[in-house]
Design a protein around this motif. Sequence first.
Motif, PDB file in Angstrom:
ATOM      1  N   THR A  42       8.455   0.217   2.436  1.00  0.00           N
ATOM      2  CA  THR A  42       7.798  -0.506   2.239  1.00  0.00           C
ATOM      3  C   THR A  42       6.282  -0.663   3.472  1.00  0.00           C
ATOM      4  O   THR A  42       6.392  -0.878   4.191  1.00  0.00           O
TER       5      THR A  42
ATOM      6  N   ARG B  95      -0.611   7.566   1.936  1.00  0.00           N
ATOM      7  CA  ARG B  95      -0.082   9.046   1.910  1.00  0.00           C
ATOM      8  C   ARG B  95       0.176   9.518   3.454  1.00  0.00           C
ATOM      9  O   ARG B  95      -0.111  11.450   3.281  1.00  0.00           O
TER      10      ARG B  95
ATOM     11  N   ALA C  43       9.716   6.260   3.686  1.00  0.00           N
ATOM     12  CA  ALA C  43       9.395   5.988   2.629  1.00  0.00           C
ATOM     13  C   ALA C  43       9.819   4.673   2.320  1.00  0.00           C
ATOM     14  O   ALA C  43       9.686   3.640   1.602  1.00  0.00           O
TER      15      ALA C  43
ATOM     16  N   SER D  15       5.049   4.292   7.795  1.00  0.00           N
ATOM     17  CA  SER D  15       5.734   3.872   6.495  1.00  0.00           C
ATOM     18  C   SER D  15       6.299   4.977   5.761  1.00  0.00           C
ATOM     19  O   SER D  15       7.466   4.751   5.077  1.00  0.00           O
ATOM     20  N   ASN D  16       5.138   6.358   5.750  1.00  0.00           N
ATOM     21  CA  ASN D  16       5.808   6.672   5.066  1.00  0.00           C
ATOM     22  C   ASN D  16       6.578   7.888   5.040  1.00  0.00           C
ATOM     23  O   ASN D  16       7.304   8.585   4.763  1.00  0.00           O
TER      24      ASN D  16
ATOM     25  N   TYR E  58       0.758  -1.076  -0.100  1.00  0.00           N
ATOM     26  CA  TYR E  58       0.265   0.094  -0.222  1.00  0.00           C
ATOM     27  C   TYR E  58       1.183   1.321   0.063  1.00  0.00           C
ATOM     28  O   TYR E  58       2.244   1.338   0.628  1.00  0.00           O
ATOM     29  N   ARG E  59       0.616   1.882  -0.959  1.00  0.00           N
ATOM     30  CA  ARG E  59       1.057   4.076  -1.018  1.00  0.00           C
ATOM     31  C   ARG E  59       0.603   4.216  -0.168  1.00  0.00           C
ATOM     32  O   ARG E  59      -0.021   5.036  -0.587  1.00  0.00           O
TER      33      ARG E  59
END
Length: 395
Positions: A180, A117, A178, A174-175, A114-115
């Motif tokens: 994973t 944000r 950066a 995680s964000n 999941y990216r």
Amino acid sequence: MAVDLSGQIYRALQGALDKARRANVEGRTAEARATYRECARLMQDYAKYAPTLAEKVRRLNTAKEYLAQAEGKTERAEPAPAVPPASAPAAKPSSAAAERPRDAYSDAIEALVYRARVTWADIGGLDETKREIRSAFALGVVKTPAGLNIEGWRNILLYGPPGTGKTLLAAAASNEIAATFLNVRAGDVLSKYFGESTRLVSALFAYAAAHEPCVVFLDEFDALGIPRDQSDSGAERRMLSAILTELDGLSGKGARHAVLTIAATNAPWALDAAALSRFDKRIYVPLPDRAARAAVLRIHLDAKGYRLDGDYGALAAATDGTSGRELARLCKEVANRMIHEANPDLIDRNVEALKAYTLHTRPLTMADFEPVLASLKAETPPAAVRRYEAFASTT
């Protein structure tokens, strides 16, 4: 027994594909994209009836292709066709495909990436919790002086009432660097594949180790971490044992990894004792206090461009006992009521008129909140809060 709707969904999917392709060929782009979006939804439904994990992953990937077609992000003339249900004749898989069972697990794990944000600024309050998570991750990444063995927190359990921001905390962690982010909803993903669960768990943590820095987020962990003597499924027990073994491997033996496993649960008291013991750091994520509620309200109003002609402190006082998720719903409801009041003929306009129309807005007042607050009932009762606090005092 659940009804198998795969045949019905497959027929609807084929009809939608034919319609989308005709619209595409005839230059009706808007209609084609809308229909490909429907194809993506149908394929996602069809994936629920896949006989194997590999086939489910293939169908979900095909759904992504349909969605890309709908958004104009692919050069393919047509996405891959659907595979008929098991009751229909199907092509025999090639020997080459049968020789790559690990690929299916790798693809399944890729689907969990999941990216994120979300940033720390998107989370109101919880400053101490944020600090502890950031510290745990930092200690797993930094270089240490020669001869110094630092044992930071590798496995963290977040527990507390629903809607308090446990998922947001993991995503923000995680964000920030950066990393994973593997977002695993334990009950919905892993427990569906009892026969393949141990392989899937091994693939999950192998992927995490190969993609450091990484956050493995196990949501709804109580769905897997139930006391093993209460489970009527040997496969369930094997799956939990596989997870616990992987957690031991990442946190023990003096090894240092840039992999942080964060599990979240709304029912920490329901966890198996062995599962609970694997989390050397347990963090209670409570309902927001008054200051935190004011911060959350600002995030959902000020940060989104709404102006409040009123006191955030008073509004926070009026929402005692609510979670961050409930506050978000409150703000959305009030804002939508204001928009419809300021634009009374909005729903009567056709699509072309809506595209040319600019919404009228006005500042929100305390009076706007009063009718919504009057019907607001906190989802977490005081007795439940006391139970969380009692659990926190014993861990």
